[in-house]
Design a protein around this motif. Structure first.
Motif, PDB file in Angstrom:
ATOM      1  N   GLU A 178      26.555 -41.128 102.312  1.00  0.00           N
ATOM      2  CA  GLU A 178      27.143 -41.893 101.221  1.00  0.00           C
ATOM      3  C   GLU A 178      28.513 -42.348 101.159  1.00  0.00           C
ATOM      4  O   GLU A 178      29.126 -43.422 100.745  1.00  0.00           O
ATOM      5  CB  GLU A 178      26.558 -41.424  99.947  1.00  0.00           C
ATOM      6  CG  GLU A 178      24.997 -41.750  99.792  1.00  0.00           C
ATOM      7  CD  GLU A 178      24.579 -43.170 100.004  1.00  0.00           C
ATOM      8  OE1 GLU A 178      25.377 -43.959  99.685  1.00  0.00           O
ATOM      9  OE2 GLU A 178      23.584 -43.503 100.609  1.00  0.00           O
ATOM     10  N   ALA A 179      29.178 -40.927 101.362  1.00  0.00           N
ATOM     11  CA  ALA A 179      30.649 -41.121 101.565  1.00  0.00           C
ATOM     12  C   ALA A 179      31.070 -42.057 102.664  1.00  0.00           C
ATOM     13  O   ALA A 179      32.022 -42.961 102.606  1.00  0.00           O
ATOM     14  CB  ALA A 179      31.615 -39.703 101.676  1.00  0.00           C
ATOM     15  N   ARG A 180      30.687 -41.903 103.795  1.00  0.00           N
ATOM     16  CA  ARG A 180      31.011 -42.752 104.874  1.00  0.00           C
ATOM     17  C   ARG A 180      30.443 -44.236 104.753  1.00  0.00           C
ATOM     18  O   ARG A 180      30.907 -45.116 104.981  1.00  0.00           O
ATOM     19  CB  ARG A 180      29.755 -42.432 106.111  1.00  0.00           C
ATOM     20  CG  ARG A 180      30.560 -41.089 106.718  1.00  0.00           C
ATOM     21  CD  ARG A 180      29.627 -40.875 107.963  1.00  0.00           C
ATOM     22  NE  ARG A 180      28.560 -40.018 107.857  1.00  0.00           N
ATOM     23  CZ  ARG A 180      27.545 -39.811 108.291  1.00  0.00           C
ATOM     24  NH1 ARG A 180      27.271 -40.685 109.326  1.00  0.00           N
ATOM     25  NH2 ARG A 180      26.499 -39.337 108.147  1.00  0.00           N
ATOM     26  N   ARG A 181      29.283 -44.434 103.956  1.00  0.00           N
ATOM     27  CA  ARG A 181      28.968 -45.802 103.568  1.00  0.00           C
ATOM     28  C   ARG A 181      29.944 -46.491 102.869  1.00  0.00           C
ATOM     29  O   ARG A 181      30.731 -47.534 103.151  1.00  0.00           O
ATOM     30  CB  ARG A 181      27.470 -45.703 103.016  1.00  0.00           C
ATOM     31  CG  ARG A 181      27.089 -47.400 102.663  1.00  0.00           C
ATOM     32  CD  ARG A 181      25.851 -47.333 101.964  1.00  0.00           C
ATOM     33  NE  ARG A 181      24.768 -47.342 103.147  1.00  0.00           N
ATOM     34  CZ  ARG A 181      23.938 -46.169 103.286  1.00  0.00           C
ATOM     35  NH1 ARG A 181      24.122 -45.000 102.408  1.00  0.00           N
ATOM     36  NH2 ARG A 181      22.999 -45.960 104.176  1.00  0.00           N
ATOM     37  N   ARG A 182      30.576 -45.640 101.827  1.00  0.00           N
ATOM     38  CA  ARG A 182      31.429 -46.340 100.865  1.00  0.00           C
ATOM     39  C   ARG A 182      32.903 -46.606 101.636  1.00  0.00           C
ATOM     40  O   ARG A 182      33.262 -47.561 101.256  1.00  0.00           O
ATOM     41  CB  ARG A 182      31.887 -45.408  99.759  1.00  0.00           C
ATOM     42  CG  ARG A 182      30.637 -45.262  98.682  1.00  0.00           C
ATOM     43  CD  ARG A 182      31.113 -44.489  97.560  1.00  0.00           C
ATOM     44  NE  ARG A 182      31.677 -43.366  97.622  1.00  0.00           N
ATOM     45  CZ  ARG A 182      30.988 -42.101  97.559  1.00  0.00           C
ATOM     46  NH1 ARG A 182      29.550 -42.238  97.344  1.00  0.00           N
ATOM     47  NH2 ARG A 182      31.256 -40.914  97.810  1.00  0.00           N
ATOM     48  N   ARG A 183      33.260 -45.572 102.546  1.00  0.00           N
ATOM     49  CA  ARG A 183      34.587 -45.943 103.189  1.00  0.00           C
ATOM     50  C   ARG A 183      34.237 -47.001 104.243  1.00  0.00           C
ATOM     51  O   ARG A 183      35.410 -47.790 104.250  1.00  0.00           O
ATOM     52  CB  ARG A 183      34.744 -44.669 103.864  1.00  0.00           C
ATOM     53  CG  ARG A 183      35.146 -43.579 103.018  1.00  0.00           C
ATOM     54  CD  ARG A 183      36.076 -42.288 103.863  1.00  0.00           C
ATOM     55  NE  ARG A 183      36.226 -41.297 102.837  1.00  0.00           N
ATOM     56  CZ  ARG A 183      37.167 -40.435 102.843  1.00  0.00           C
ATOM     57  NH1 ARG A 183      37.898 -40.423 104.132  1.00  0.00           N
ATOM     58  NH2 ARG A 183      37.430 -39.644 102.129  1.00  0.00           N
ATOM     59  N   LEU A 184      33.056 -47.172 104.856  1.00  0.00           N
ATOM     60  CA  LEU A 184      33.192 -48.259 105.896  1.00  0.00           C
ATOM     61  C   LEU A 184      32.700 -49.700 105.090  1.00  0.00           C
ATOM     62  O   LEU A 184      33.311 -50.713 105.442  1.00  0.00           O
ATOM     63  CB  LEU A 184      31.723 -48.103 106.575  1.00  0.00           C
ATOM     64  CG  LEU A 184      31.795 -46.837 107.575  1.00  0.00           C
ATOM     65  CD1 LEU A 184      30.595 -46.842 108.385  1.00  0.00           C
ATOM     66  CD2 LEU A 184      33.025 -46.968 108.461  1.00  0.00           C
ATOM     67  N   VAL A 185      32.448 -49.673 103.731  1.00  0.00           N
ATOM     68  CA  VAL A 185      32.240 -51.001 103.063  1.00  0.00           C
ATOM     69  C   VAL A 185      33.753 -51.464 102.639  1.00  0.00           C
ATOM     70  O   VAL A 185      34.177 -52.572 102.792  1.00  0.00           O
ATOM     71  CB  VAL A 185      31.582 -50.639 101.605  1.00  0.00           C
ATOM     72  CG1 VAL A 185      31.827 -51.908 100.778  1.00  0.00           C
ATOM     73  CG2 VAL A 185      30.060 -50.522 101.974  1.00  0.00           C
ATOM     74  N   ALA A 186      34.803 -50.279 102.165  1.00  0.00           N
ATOM     75  CA  ALA A 186      35.851 -50.684 101.926  1.00  0.00           C
ATOM     76  C   ALA A 186      36.834 -50.978 103.049  1.00  0.00           C
ATOM     77  O   ALA A 186      37.601 -51.872 103.095  1.00  0.00           O
ATOM     78  CB  ALA A 186      36.676 -49.165 101.354  1.00  0.00           C
ATOM     79  N   PHE A 187      36.424 -50.403 104.126  1.00  0.00           N
ATOM     80  CA  PHE A 187      37.023 -50.728 105.598  1.00  0.00           C
ATOM     81  C   PHE A 187      36.842 -52.137 105.786  1.00  0.00           C
ATOM     82  O   PHE A 187      37.851 -52.868 106.105  1.00  0.00           O
ATOM     83  CB  PHE A 187      36.719 -49.740 106.687  1.00  0.00           C
ATOM     84  CG  PHE A 187      37.147 -50.077 108.137  1.00  0.00           C
ATOM     85  CD1 PHE A 187      38.474 -49.335 108.287  1.00  0.00           C
ATOM     86  CD2 PHE A 187      36.585 -50.837 108.947  1.00  0.00           C
ATOM     87  CE1 PHE A 187      38.869 -49.649 109.549  1.00  0.00           C
ATOM     88  CE2 PHE A 187      36.950 -51.086 110.185  1.00  0.00           C
ATOM     89  CZ  PHE A 187      38.226 -50.212 110.574  1.00  0.00           C
ATOM     90  N   LEU A 188      35.594 -52.685 105.792  1.00  0.00           N
ATOM     91  CA  LEU A 188      35.174 -53.848 106.189  1.00  0.00           C
ATOM     92  C   LEU A 188      35.939 -55.024 105.248  1.00  0.00           C
ATOM     93  O   LEU A 188      36.288 -56.221 105.478  1.00  0.00           O
ATOM     94  CB  LEU A 188      33.938 -54.476 106.391  1.00  0.00           C
ATOM     95  CG  LEU A 188      33.272 -53.679 107.613  1.00  0.00           C
ATOM     96  CD1 LEU A 188      31.894 -54.167 107.744  1.00  0.00           C
ATOM     97  CD2 LEU A 188      33.988 -54.454 108.848  1.00  0.00           C
ATOM     98  N   GLY A 189      35.817 -54.579 103.997  1.00  0.00           N
ATOM     99  CA  GLY A 189      36.107 -55.378 102.817  1.00  0.00           C
ATOM    100  C   GLY A 189      37.638 -55.802 103.053  1.00  0.00           C
ATOM    101  O   GLY A 189      38.010 -57.057 102.728  1.00  0.00           O
ATOM    102  N   ARG A 190      38.493 -54.824 103.442  1.00  0.00           N
ATOM    103  CA  ARG A 190      39.805 -55.365 103.323  1.00  0.00           C
ATOM    104  C   ARG A 190      40.189 -55.894 104.700  1.00  0.00           C
ATOM    105  O   ARG A 190      41.332 -56.738 104.453  1.00  0.00           O
ATOM    106  CB  ARG A 190      40.573 -53.736 103.757  1.00  0.00           C
ATOM    107  CG  ARG A 190      40.760 -52.987 102.428  1.00  0.00           C
ATOM    108  CD  ARG A 190      41.876 -52.000 102.864  1.00  0.00           C
ATOM    109  NE  ARG A 190      41.608 -50.955 104.009  1.00  0.00           N
ATOM    110  CZ  ARG A 190      40.571 -49.819 103.790  1.00  0.00           C
ATOM    111  NH1 ARG A 190      40.001 -49.573 102.532  1.00  0.00           N
ATOM    112  NH2 ARG A 190      40.318 -48.987 104.725  1.00  0.00           N
ATOM    113  N   ARG A 191      39.199 -56.015 105.618  1.00  0.00           N
ATOM    114  CA  ARG A 191      39.420 -56.972 106.597  1.00  0.00           C
ATOM    115  C   ARG A 191      38.572 -58.270 106.256  1.00  0.00           C
ATOM    116  O   ARG A 191      38.590 -59.297 107.340  1.00  0.00           O
ATOM    117  CB  ARG A 191      38.958 -56.316 107.831  1.00  0.00           C
ATOM    118  CG  ARG A 191      39.976 -55.477 108.428  1.00  0.00           C
ATOM    119  CD  ARG A 191      39.450 -54.473 109.436  1.00  0.00           C
ATOM    120  NE  ARG A 191      40.444 -53.192 109.581  1.00  0.00           N
ATOM    121  CZ  ARG A 191      40.882 -52.455 108.962  1.00  0.00           C
ATOM    122  NH1 ARG A 191      40.445 -52.393 107.645  1.00  0.00           N
ATOM    123  NH2 ARG A 191      41.806 -51.546 109.161  1.00  0.00           N
TER     124      ARG A 191
END
Length: 208
Positions: A178-191
């Motif tokens: 779940e921590a990985r999912r949140r970070r990947l969502v943020a990672f893509l969102g910034r882009r």
């Protein structure tokens, strides 16, 4: 007030310094001198002084704009805002922007194409690119045209974010899912990648 000298400005090709009272009072394009019919020894009439004042303000804004463009490309509205912050008045800014456009040095479509090409190669998605360009004052019509060209020029527009996401997922592989999912969502969102495509890419990266 007498014109004491008309001296070509070696630092500004095409410009002339008008000398009065022992000092350069205006630096203006040479065609302004010709239009006013100025000659050394000639008295300056009030309307000529007014035109020289206006031309000098326009020349100042134009030179300031050139310096900004030498550092990096700008869109028209972004450049106008920068000139305003530097203290140039509205009319000289309009004149400077029009002159740059006529010289082919300012082109919103070319600017947007270069911006999108450079940023998309570094992983920015269409949502982020659209937001950035509109914030810079590029018209929505131009933005949508350039983004459509970007989509048409690639086989799969998700290949790049997929590769970036896979790399990021490997870097955080030790975290709980779940921590990985949140970070990947943020990672893509910034882009600028959101919605169903982003969710699919994230789940694909988590499985990989």
């Amino acid at each position: 007030m007498i014109v004491e000298g008309l001296i070509p400005d070696v630092h500004r090709p095409g410009s002339t310094r008008v000398v009065v009272e022992g000092r350069p009072a205006w630096t203006v394009p040479a065609d302004v001198i010709a239009m006013l019919g100025l000659e050394v020894g000639q008295p300056l009439k009030p309307d000529a002084v007014e035109r020289l004042d206006r031309a000098a303000d326009e020349e100042g804004a134009f030179r300031s704009a050139l310096r900004a463009l030498e550092r990096r490309a700008h869109g028209e509205r972004e450049l106008a805002r920068k000139l305003e912050r530097k203290g140039h008045d509205a009319e000289p800014i309009v004149a400077a922007v029009a002159r740059l456009r006529q010289l082919g040095l300012l082109d919103d479509l070319a600017f947007a194409r270069a911006y999108v090409t450079g940023r998309s190669e570094r992983g920015r998605g269409p949502v982020r690119l659209r937001h950035d360009l509109v914030s810079l004052g590029v018209s929505r019509e131009v933005v949508e045209q350039v983004l459509a060209e970007l989509r048409a020029g690639v086989d799969d527009p998700l290949d790049q974010p997929r590769a970036l996401l896979a790399k990021r997922a490997r870097q955080i592989a030790a975290l709980p899912i779940e921590a990985r999912r949140r970070r990947l969502v943020a990672f893509l969102g910034r882009r600028g990648y959101r919605g169903s495509d982003a969710r699919s890419l994230i789940e694909e990266a988590l499985r990989g």
